[in-house]
Design a protein around this motif. Sequence first.
Motif, mmCIF file in Angstrom:
data_model
loop_
_atom_site.group_PDB
_atom_site.id
_atom_site.type_symbol
_atom_site.label_atom_id
_atom_site.label_comp_id
_atom_site.label_asym_id
_atom_site.label_seq_id
_atom_site.Cartn_x
_atom_site.Cartn_y
_atom_site.Cartn_z
ATOM 1 N N GLU A 29 44.705 43.108 55.679
ATOM 2 C CA GLU A 29 43.389 43.678 55.499
ATOM 3 C C GLU A 29 43.099 44.230 54.160
ATOM 4 O O GLU A 29 42.112 43.679 53.461
ATOM 5 C CB GLU A 29 43.037 44.806 56.534
ATOM 6 N N TRP A 30 44.187 44.932 53.715
ATOM 7 C CA TRP A 30 44.015 45.636 52.225
ATOM 8 C C TRP A 30 44.091 44.468 51.274
ATOM 9 O O TRP A 30 42.978 44.512 50.398
ATOM 10 C CB TRP A 30 45.130 46.302 51.902
ATOM 11 N N ALA A 31 45.016 43.514 51.331
ATOM 12 C CA ALA A 31 44.995 42.375 50.359
ATOM 13 C C ALA A 31 43.730 41.545 50.398
ATOM 14 O O ALA A 31 43.272 41.259 49.314
ATOM 15 C CB ALA A 31 46.399 41.642 50.241
ATOM 16 N N MET A 32 43.332 41.061 51.434
ATOM 17 C CA MET A 32 42.268 40.176 51.800
ATOM 18 C C MET A 32 40.954 40.868 51.017
ATOM 19 O O MET A 32 40.132 40.269 50.440
ATOM 20 C CB MET A 32 41.952 40.191 52.999
ATOM 21 N N ASN A 33 40.807 42.106 51.061
ATOM 22 C CA ASN A 33 39.569 42.895 50.551
ATOM 23 C C ASN A 33 39.511 42.661 49.165
ATOM 24 O O ASN A 33 38.631 42.267 48.341
ATOM 25 C CB ASN A 33 39.774 44.392 50.786
ATOM 26 N N TRP A 34 40.906 42.805 48.249
ATOM 27 C CA TRP A 34 40.879 42.568 46.990
ATOM 28 C C TRP A 34 40.571 41.040 46.780
ATOM 29 O O TRP A 34 40.246 40.507 45.545
ATOM 30 C CB TRP A 34 42.245 42.966 46.323
ATOM 31 N N GLN A 35 41.314 40.202 47.384
ATOM 32 C CA GLN A 35 41.061 38.735 47.159
ATOM 33 C C GLN A 35 39.509 38.208 47.378
ATOM 34 O O GLN A 35 39.310 37.394 46.411
ATOM 35 C CB GLN A 35 41.956 38.043 48.386
ATOM 36 N N LYS A 36 38.938 38.917 48.386
ATOM 37 C CA LYS A 36 37.596 38.489 48.250
ATOM 38 C C LYS A 36 36.508 39.005 47.123
ATOM 39 O O LYS A 36 35.598 38.360 46.939
ATOM 40 C CB LYS A 36 36.794 39.006 49.365
ATOM 41 N N LYS A 37 37.132 40.027 46.553
ATOM 42 C CA LYS A 37 36.442 40.470 45.378
ATOM 43 C C LYS A 37 37.053 39.593 44.123
ATOM 44 O O LYS A 37 36.554 39.990 43.148
ATOM 45 C CB LYS A 37 36.701 41.974 45.120
ATOM 46 N N GLY A 38 38.022 38.543 44.277
ATOM 47 C CA GLY A 38 38.449 38.205 43.297
ATOM 48 C C GLY A 38 39.369 38.895 42.037
ATOM 49 O O GLY A 38 39.574 38.544 41.085
ATOM 50 N N MET A 39 39.869 39.990 42.973
ATOM 51 C CA MET A 39 40.870 40.903 42.202
ATOM 52 C C MET A 39 42.039 40.994 42.611
ATOM 53 O O MET A 39 42.735 42.127 42.421
ATOM 54 C CB MET A 39 39.985 42.359 42.062
ATOM 55 N N LEU A 40 42.693 39.855 42.900
ATOM 56 C CA LEU A 40 44.051 40.148 43.643
ATOM 57 C C LEU A 40 44.941 40.423 42.565
ATOM 58 O O LEU A 40 46.160 41.100 42.950
ATOM 59 C CB LEU A 40 44.353 38.674 44.310
ATOM 60 N N ASP A 41 44.724 40.222 41.347
ATOM 61 C CA ASP A 41 45.760 40.644 40.206
ATOM 62 C C ASP A 41 45.782 41.941 40.117
ATOM 63 O O ASP A 41 46.804 42.513 39.416
ATOM 64 C CB ASP A 41 45.337 39.938 38.834
#
Length: 872
Positions: free
Chosen positions: A744-756
């Motif tokens: 859940e946590w990583a997907m939130n960042w992925q959807k914001k385009g901020m996985l880095d």
Amino acid sequence: MLTPDTQKDSNTLNLVKLFCNCVLRFEVKGIIAYKLVFSVLVVFLFLVNASFALYIPLDNYLISCGSSQNITFQGHTYIPDSQYSSLVSQTGDSIVAISNSSVVPFPIYQSARIFTQKASYTFEIEQEGRHWVRLYFYPVPNSDHDLNSSVITVVADEFVLLSNFTFRNYNGLYMFKEYAINVTSVTLTLTFIPSNGSITFVNAIEVVSMPDELFIDQALALNPPAPFSGLSELAFETVYRLNVGGPLVNAQNDTLGRTWESDMKYLHMNSSVTIVSVSPSTIKYPAGVTPETAPNWVYATADAMGDANVADSNFNITWVFPVDPNFSYFIRVHFCDIISKSLNSLLFNLFINTDIALGNLDLSSLTNDLAVPYYKDFVSNVSAGSETLTVSVGPDTMADITNATLSGLEIMKISNALKSFDGFSSAVSLLPNSPSNKKKMGLVAGFIGAIAAIALVGLCYCCFVGRNSKSTQQGRPLLSLPSLYGNFQTMSMMSTTSHKSATASCISLSSINLGRIFTFQEIQDACNKFDERLLLGVGGFGRVYKGTLDNGTNVAVKRGNASSEQGIAEFRTEIDMLSKLRHRHLVSLIGYCDERSEMILVYECMSNGPLRSHLYGTDLPPLSWKQRLEICIGSARGLHYLHTGASQSIIHRDVKTTNILLDDNFVAKVADFGLSKTGPSLDQTHVSTAVKGSFGYLDPEYFRRQQLTEKSDVYSFGVVLMEVLCSRPALNPALPRDQVNIAEWAMNWQKKGMLDKIIDQKLIGNVNSASLKKFGETAEKCLAEYGVDRPSMGDVLWNLEYALQLQETASSALMEPEDSSTNHIIGIQLTPQNFDNGLHMTDEGTSATNDDDAGHASTSVVFSELVNPHAR
């Protein structure tokens, strides 16, 4: 549950029974002592009118062993065992040891009864049901015997309480043990057994009845959540009992003689809590909860959230408890809202290990008032790969007030399948001559005899078929696995000492080329008699040792544990699956042993261990981004082969970073097929089966609908991808609520385009942005809510190879592409997608069923699961 009125009636009835017993037992030369009876009656009437909540146990044996006089301890009087001759039957030679030394920690330990041979105390039981059995041990200084070296084994009827305990290996001055045992007969016998020619001893014993309603038959099991019944047939050992937020409450201040210790030393972070307390008189017990549940001293104190000096205020308060990972635990949590100013203002969650035990908990909606006690019972195991049990409370994100609270906590070990709290010993093996066990032994002997007869018939049949068969079937007979723990057939027909494994019996597993059959002697020689220095880890199936075969090959030996949750089903599945599969990215099974009631699997040794140990939790050098991609690609190839390379697909069902092992060249191999399942046939869309796997990796659709597909493995692999990227566990209840679940946590960042922003700090500056983007998109597709939206493992494999090519191109300084289309970048030669008959994507242009990797069975180091899968 009893109401206050029914509780009063129950306690009154107990007092009446106690009074009648006094009348019946107190006779002086045939004449009842009327004055004494009158005094008891006065006390009886006073108690009935004074307090309806007072519980008077009908059975209340407080015994000082070896003492010549009464001893007072924590407000209770202990009677010498020599004065209990009419009620307690003590057999066996014994010696009394008494010490007046000032080093004796408490008066209860100043004497001991020493037994030179097996001895027992038999207690007459007036009230059937749960009883406290409390044992006190302290090696009293004695000129004739060194009690520090004595070996103590204690059996209570059919339950083994202690087995081969010695103070030589104990980090403590004295020891107190408390058990809750359901007594269903008119007597309870405690037997003390010296071991290995030693002596044994005990300082004091308590056998005390408790209210029937204190422990009911049901609790809520976790992993996955489901009702758990049958607690009345199990015994408990108290491991921890905490007065959360408060000081020590000793037996003198508890109506059932329990001790509640302070919780401070178990807090993960002391600064994370604020201690809250009110006057004990303000506690309002509701129907069904009494001071016997927990004293008001416990409910009048609590821990609440404090200033933990963290960036996010939505953190959890966590308590950490070292436990034996081979047992299940009964956990009772006590709540009392003494922190709120109004109703419905406190909303929080309770976590046990990585599981949400209670979500959106609003105490006031359950109790309709403040300062009202509430408790809940659970059954759980330890987290995978851990020897600790954690309990956490944290605020719900929907709450107006960011807070959480806990008042008390009880953790009890549950007796295992052998009705033991310590190892593999059972009462039947320790007391074979007891009346109750003779009958059991007779049944077992009859069963073994029947099995032996069947085995003999089978042996004759196999020999007959073998002589008449014209095919080369020698050493390839019918598949036969043990119906119980161990293979009685193989035991009856194979020599355990003389012959080597190459000459297997005709009713062995070798009939379908399941690998080498090892004798138990060979396994012992390979592991140096299971030397603890060769221990690689402890898993759900059992212990794992490093071994060396007689030809010099290093292997990993997984020895089944009789008390494990896993058993014959997983043993058979692992052998059956791996016998059909050979692939460079699947761990290889070398052989097995199923004699002497053992279930042992022998694997190639994977020298670099599980992937998880290279991501976090150890001091191993960090993996580079290229290494991580190659490991993910290798794992994807192994899973792709499982899904497409056999005549019928195989679903792994437990994909996680501990089941991806690395050889000495860091080649990844998928391991642990104990939960694997054959996939759906061509006319099916799924396999309906009970949910199994590990929390944090479980496909939510599979969890909800119990419908298993290959896409369930894809979801789990998506969690692995995020774990590889972020170098943190799949679940971590110690983190703020929105960070507990990595998916859940990583997907939130992925959807914001901020996985880095959340990648492993050791990777910063070393990951090509296009490679990271492709990797993130691949993980996102794997973690889709519904299986139909997830890619196949073949598609996942292709995308990971693409991400690796992007990284390698950037590393060679040819170019650093910005991949906007995620389809193709000029200047990069992509590996083509090839399809076999339009059905299966092939690996690197070759047929999936004829993959070059498929026939490669390298022999390299540690097999599957060194940790217990949490949700099994």
